[in-house]
Design an enzyme around this catalytic site. Structure first.
Site, PDB file in Angstrom:
ATOM      1  N   ARG A  69       0.649  -1.016  -0.055  1.00  0.00           N
ATOM      2  CA  ARG A  69      -0.199  -0.092  -0.087  1.00  0.00           C
ATOM      3  C   ARG A  69       0.819   1.350   0.237  1.00  0.00           C
ATOM      4  O   ARG A  69       0.411   2.108  -0.558  1.00  0.00           O
ATOM      5  CB  ARG A  69      -0.774   0.128   1.272  1.00  0.00           C
ATOM      6  CG  ARG A  69      -2.111   0.859   1.323  1.00  0.00           C
ATOM      7  CD  ARG A  69      -3.171   0.455   0.690  1.00  0.00           C
ATOM      8  NE  ARG A  69      -4.067   1.210   0.667  1.00  0.00           N
ATOM      9  CZ  ARG A  69      -5.276   1.010   0.664  1.00  0.00           C
ATOM     10  NH1 ARG A  69      -6.001  -0.114   0.430  1.00  0.00           N
ATOM     11  NH2 ARG A  69      -6.276   2.148   0.838  1.00  0.00           N
ATOM     12  N   ASN A 111     -12.280  15.993  -0.120  1.00  0.00           N
ATOM     13  CA  ASN A 111     -13.024  14.713  -0.231  1.00  0.00           C
ATOM     14  C   ASN A 111     -14.573  15.071  -0.186  1.00  0.00           C
ATOM     15  O   ASN A 111     -14.717  15.830   0.599  1.00  0.00           O
ATOM     16  CB  ASN A 111     -12.621  13.629   0.561  1.00  0.00           C
ATOM     17  CG  ASN A 111     -13.089  12.350   0.364  1.00  0.00           C
ATOM     18  OD1 ASN A 111     -13.933  11.893  -0.892  1.00  0.00           O
ATOM     19  ND2 ASN A 111     -12.849  11.395   1.076  1.00  0.00           N
ATOM     20  N   THR A 112     -15.080  14.437  -0.926  1.00  0.00           N
ATOM     21  CA  THR A 112     -16.864  14.678  -0.941  1.00  0.00           C
ATOM     22  C   THR A 112     -17.282  13.417   0.016  1.00  0.00           C
ATOM     23  O   THR A 112     -16.942  12.374  -0.674  1.00  0.00           O
ATOM     24  CB  THR A 112     -17.466  14.891  -2.045  1.00  0.00           C
ATOM     25  OG1 THR A 112     -18.831  14.976  -1.770  1.00  0.00           O
ATOM     26  CG2 THR A 112     -17.056  14.068  -3.179  1.00  0.00           C
ATOM     27  N   HIS A 113     -17.977  13.581   0.897  1.00  0.00           N
ATOM     28  CA  HIS A 113     -18.474  12.396   1.739  1.00  0.00           C
ATOM     29  C   HIS A 113     -20.295  12.622   1.841  1.00  0.00           C
ATOM     30  O   HIS A 113     -20.818  13.571   2.069  1.00  0.00           O
ATOM     31  CB  HIS A 113     -18.086  12.509   3.029  1.00  0.00           C
ATOM     32  CG  HIS A 113     -18.360  11.342   4.163  1.00  0.00           C
ATOM     33  ND1 HIS A 113     -18.231  10.139   3.575  1.00  0.00           N
ATOM     34  CD2 HIS A 113     -19.151  11.545   4.946  1.00  0.00           C
ATOM     35  CE1 HIS A 113     -18.872   9.457   4.615  1.00  0.00           C
ATOM     36  NE2 HIS A 113     -19.295  10.096   5.509  1.00  0.00           N
ATOM     37  N   ASP A 145      -7.649  14.705   5.923  1.00  0.00           N
ATOM     38  CA  ASP A 145      -6.272  14.693   6.606  1.00  0.00           C
ATOM     39  C   ASP A 145      -5.898  13.113   6.993  1.00  0.00           C
ATOM     40  O   ASP A 145      -6.696  12.307   6.021  1.00  0.00           O
ATOM     41  CB  ASP A 145      -6.554  15.332   8.264  1.00  0.00           C
ATOM     42  CG  ASP A 145      -7.683  14.497   9.069  1.00  0.00           C
ATOM     43  OD1 ASP A 145      -8.214  13.660   8.550  1.00  0.00           O
ATOM     44  OD2 ASP A 145      -8.253  15.445   9.912  1.00  0.00           O
ATOM     45  N   ALA A 146      -5.295  12.692   8.099  1.00  0.00           N
ATOM     46  CA  ALA A 146      -5.139  11.314   7.984  1.00  0.00           C
ATOM     47  C   ALA A 146      -6.162  10.208   8.780  1.00  0.00           C
ATOM     48  O   ALA A 146      -5.920   9.189   8.549  1.00  0.00           O
ATOM     49  CB  ALA A 146      -3.811  11.151   9.232  1.00  0.00           C
ATOM     50  N   GLY A 147      -7.161  10.830   8.862  1.00  0.00           N
ATOM     51  CA  GLY A 147      -8.225  10.265   9.525  1.00  0.00           C
ATOM     52  C   GLY A 147      -9.327   9.778   8.383  1.00  0.00           C
ATOM     53  O   GLY A 147      -9.049  10.143   7.226  1.00  0.00           O
ATOM     54  N   ASP A 149     -12.657  10.784   6.648  1.00  0.00           N
ATOM     55  CA  ASP A 149     -13.660  11.710   6.898  1.00  0.00           C
ATOM     56  C   ASP A 149     -13.610  12.546   7.958  1.00  0.00           C
ATOM     57  O   ASP A 149     -14.786  12.849   8.288  1.00  0.00           O
ATOM     58  CB  ASP A 149     -14.914  10.785   6.780  1.00  0.00           C
ATOM     59  CG  ASP A 149     -15.038  10.040   5.161  1.00  0.00           C
ATOM     60  OD1 ASP A 149     -14.623  10.302   4.425  1.00  0.00           O
ATOM     61  OD2 ASP A 149     -15.868   8.880   5.317  1.00  0.00           O
TER      62      ASP A 149
HETATM   63  C1  GRF Z   1     -20.555   9.876  -3.866  1.00  0.00           C
HETATM   64  O1  GRF Z   1     -21.942   9.772  -2.838  1.00  0.00           O
HETATM   65  C2  GRF Z   1     -19.349  10.017  -3.092  1.00  0.00           C
HETATM   66  O2  GRF Z   1     -19.662  10.671  -2.021  1.00  0.00           O
HETATM   67  C3  GRF Z   1     -19.573   8.718  -2.520  1.00  0.00           C
HETATM   68  O3  GRF Z   1     -19.620   7.948  -3.632  1.00  0.00           O
HETATM   69  C4  GRF Z   1     -20.390   8.627  -4.484  1.00  0.00           C
HETATM   70  C5  GRF Z   1     -19.657   8.784  -5.752  1.00  0.00           C
HETATM   71  O4  GRF Z   1     -20.551   9.152  -6.829  1.00  0.00           O
HETATM   72  N1  GRF Z   1     -18.114   8.219  -1.905  1.00  0.00           N
HETATM   73  P1  GRF Z   1     -20.036   9.429  -8.315  1.00  0.00           P
HETATM   74  O5  GRF Z   1     -18.927   8.360  -8.732  1.00  0.00           O
HETATM   75  O6  GRF Z   1     -19.251  10.925  -8.549  1.00  0.00           O
HETATM   76  O7  GRF Z   1     -21.274   9.377  -9.146  1.00  0.00           O
END
Ligand code: GRF
Length: 210
Positions: A69, A111-113, A145-147, A149
């Site tokens: 990794r 990052n989007t969560h 960051d390192a965590g 989300d």
């Molecule tokens: C999003 O909801 C993202 O936050 C999650 O997986 C989804 C990805 O969707 N981790 P896409 O590949 O951008 O359509």
């Protein structure tokens, strides 16, 4: 606004609807950001086809092609850094980036969560929100960051849970909010700049931060 658009590298693992939203937004010069490369941890995904369709260079770095990794993380970091990004967006990227990546690019990676952090970190956020019975969930853009989300929050959008929601219907509505949030926040980061002090993320030139 900066003379040159901000350089954005997007990492993906799946369908790429968030990536598509960024690609569409960046067609307008006034948006202020350009997707210069798209990377993935696997082949054959729709997100890579979307990038190719938009004429954006792609690369794939699979964990299984590396000794471990750490080696994968170092190579991913070097490849992303080679594109000289101002901002790196993890958009549905289903891997945690590691030490090398954060040392090389940290502070510029978001990052989007699909949950309202700090609730429901990890891979099952929409399912866990439903299981918990929350009435409001949503999405969060954060500086990585390192965590898992855990990083400083750039933007959030709330989404109501409907009584008859399935995981899929809820996640789809969250993703609509996520795309709007992402396009808005990445555009602002590109046009205005941003700074992170402790847990606070602010848009605007760094010098105005106390
Ligand atoms: C999003 O909801 C993202 O936050 C999650 O997986 C989804 C990805 O969707 N981790 P896409 O590949 O951008 O359509």
């Amino acid at each position: 606004m900066p003379a040159q658009p901000a350089r954005v590298v997007v990492l993906v693992s799946g369908g790429g609807t968030n990536l598509q939203a960024l690609l569409d937004a960046s067609v307008a010069p006034a948006y202020g950001a350009q997707v210069v490369a798209v990377g993935a941890d696997r082949d054959g995904i729709e997100a890579l086809r979307r990038a190719e369709g938009a004429g954006v260079p792609t690369f794939v770095r699979r964990v299984t092609d590396f000794a471990d990794r750490r080696a994968w993380d170092a190579e991913l970091a070097a490849t992303v850094a080679g594109h000289r990004p101002d901002v790196v967006v993890l958009a549905g990227f289903m891997k945690l980036v590691g030490e090398h990546f954060l040392a090389e690019l940290g502070g510029r990676v978001v990052n989007t969560h699909p949950a309202l952090s700090p609730s429901f970190p990890g891979m099952r956020a929409p399912a866990e929100a439903l299981e918990h019975g929350v009435k409001i969930t949503g999405c969060t853009l954060f500086v990585v960051d390192a965590g898992v989300d855990t990083g400083p929050i750039v933007a959030q959008r709330a989404v109501a849970v409907e009584p008859d929601d399935s995981v899929e219907s809820l996640h789809e509505r969250i993703k609509e909010a996520e795309r709007e949030m992402l396009v808005d926040a990445v555009g602002r980061m590109a046009r205005e700049g941003f700074s992170v002090v402790g847990r606070e993320v602010r848009f605007g030139p760094t010098s105005v931060h106390p």
